[in-house]
Design a protein around this motif. Structure first.
Motif, short mmCIF file in Angstrom:
data_model
loop_
_atom_site.label_atom_id
_atom_site.label_comp_id
_atom_site.label_asym_id
_atom_site.label_seq_id
_atom_site.Cartn_x
_atom_site.Cartn_y
_atom_site.Cartn_z
N ALA A 134 0.79 -1.23 0.00
CA ALA A 134 0.00 0.00 0.00
C ALA A 134 0.82 1.28 0.00
O ALA A 134 0.26 2.36 0.06
CB ALA A 134 -0.91 0.01 1.24
N VAL A 143 -5.99 2.86 -0.69
CA VAL A 143 -6.35 2.91 0.73
C VAL A 143 -7.49 3.90 0.94
O VAL A 143 -8.47 3.62 1.63
CB VAL A 143 -5.13 3.28 1.58
N ALA A 155 -2.83 -1.68 6.43
CA ALA A 155 -2.07 -1.44 5.20
C ALA A 155 -0.65 -1.93 5.37
O ALA A 155 0.09 -1.44 6.23
CB ALA A 155 -2.08 0.04 4.85
N LEU A 165 0.49 6.55 5.77
CA LEU A 165 -0.68 5.68 5.78
C LEU A 165 -1.57 5.96 6.98
O LEU A 165 -2.80 5.87 6.89
CB LEU A 165 -0.24 4.21 5.76
N ALA A 170 -5.37 4.47 7.85
CA ALA A 170 -5.09 3.04 7.91
C ALA A 170 -4.17 2.72 9.07
O ALA A 170 -3.42 3.59 9.54
CB ALA A 170 -4.45 2.58 6.60
#
Length: 280
Positions: A134, A143, A155, A165, A170
């Motif tokens: 990701a 995502v 992720a 992220l 995530a």
């Protein structure tokens, strides 16, 4: 018109070609931006496709719902690395006025791949989705899109991408901890990059690879996933595609290497026309 031709493993060649004529149900676009996929391959006429954004300059027979001068985004399976492209009208969605051209192309490119995969996963609010690979390129956009149904996201990516992220909502997972995450009550797996073998299938039929057969089967019979829901998410501020680099068409080889390298966070976009004032 100018086009970048990719007819083998070497560098794309910048050539002059006749502008295409739009066929049944098609329109001719002046291409303002086109996303470069990391695995762009040769196509029958040598001009790769991708997510693109542009201006309608001519209507083909049987094209409905579009007018000359409309600003649109969408996807062309081939012929998009060029100043003009003939595109099926069904693959196009109006571009909001505030959406920059480069972001529009990135949004269309990711949507073409991600929306069928999410449809195949049948996510419900509160389910736990593990996204493999990701971190870089246009992958963080997967995502953001997966958050839309209300899924809880894990992720998998390298440590250098964890902070980014987290900002996307995530919970980052180190690649060496993927197996443990997969056994920790995950309902579905979206494979953006990497090998899902270590995770297994947490529920029958709920491991889907981006661009894979399972996602394609879900949209069988459709010309392309409709991008209007994606545009609406952008208008709501829920999705903001990152664009790492915007390069002119004559630097298509450089763009292709950047997209394939996996070192940049965001999409790589080609600009077929020189910018005269304003921003792309």
């Amino acid at each position: 018109m100018l086009a970048a031709v990719l007819d083998g493993p070497g560098e794309p060649r910048l050539v002059e070609l006749p502008a295409p004529r739009p066929g049944q149900g098609q329109v001719l676009l002046q291409v303002c931006a086109v996303e470069v996929g990391g695995e762009a391959a040769g196509v029958p006429d040598g001009v790769p496709g991708g997510g693109l954004a542009g201006v309608v300059v001519q209507l083909g027979p049987g094209s409905f719902g579009l007018e000359v001068g409309d600003h649109v985004l969408g996807h062309a399976p081939a012929g998009a690395w060029a100043q003009f492209a003939a595109v099926d009208g069904a693959r196009l969605t109006p571009r909001p006025e505030g959406l920059p051209w480069a972001q529009a192309a990135a949004l269309a490119g990711a949507g073409q791949a991600v929306l069928p995969a999410l449809t195949a996963l049948r996510l419900r609010s509160g389910e736990r989705l593990l996204v493999l690979g990701a971190g870089r390129g246009a992958r963080p956009l997967a995502v953001l899109l997966a958050r839309a149904p209300g899924a809880v996201l894990l992720a998998a990516a390298g440590p250098r991408d964890h902070a980014h992220l987290r900002l996307l909502g995530a919970r980052p997972v180190r690649p060496d901890r993927v197996a443990a995450a997969g056994s920790d009550g995950v309902d579905a797996v979206l494979v953006v990059a990497g090998d899902p073998a270590s995770v297994g299938d947490p529920a029958p039929g709920r491991t889907v690879r981006l661009g894979g057969a399972a996602a394609a089967a879900m949209v069988a019979g459709r010309s392309a996933p409709h991008l209007l829901p994606l545009v609406e998410l952008w208008e709501e501020g829920a999705v903001r595609p990152d664009v790492a680099a915007v390069l002119p068409l004559e630097r298509a080889g450089r763009a292709r290497r950047l997209a394939a390298g996996g070192r940049m966070r965001g999409a790589v976009v080609l600009r077929p026309w020189p910018v005269v004032g304003g921003r792309l």
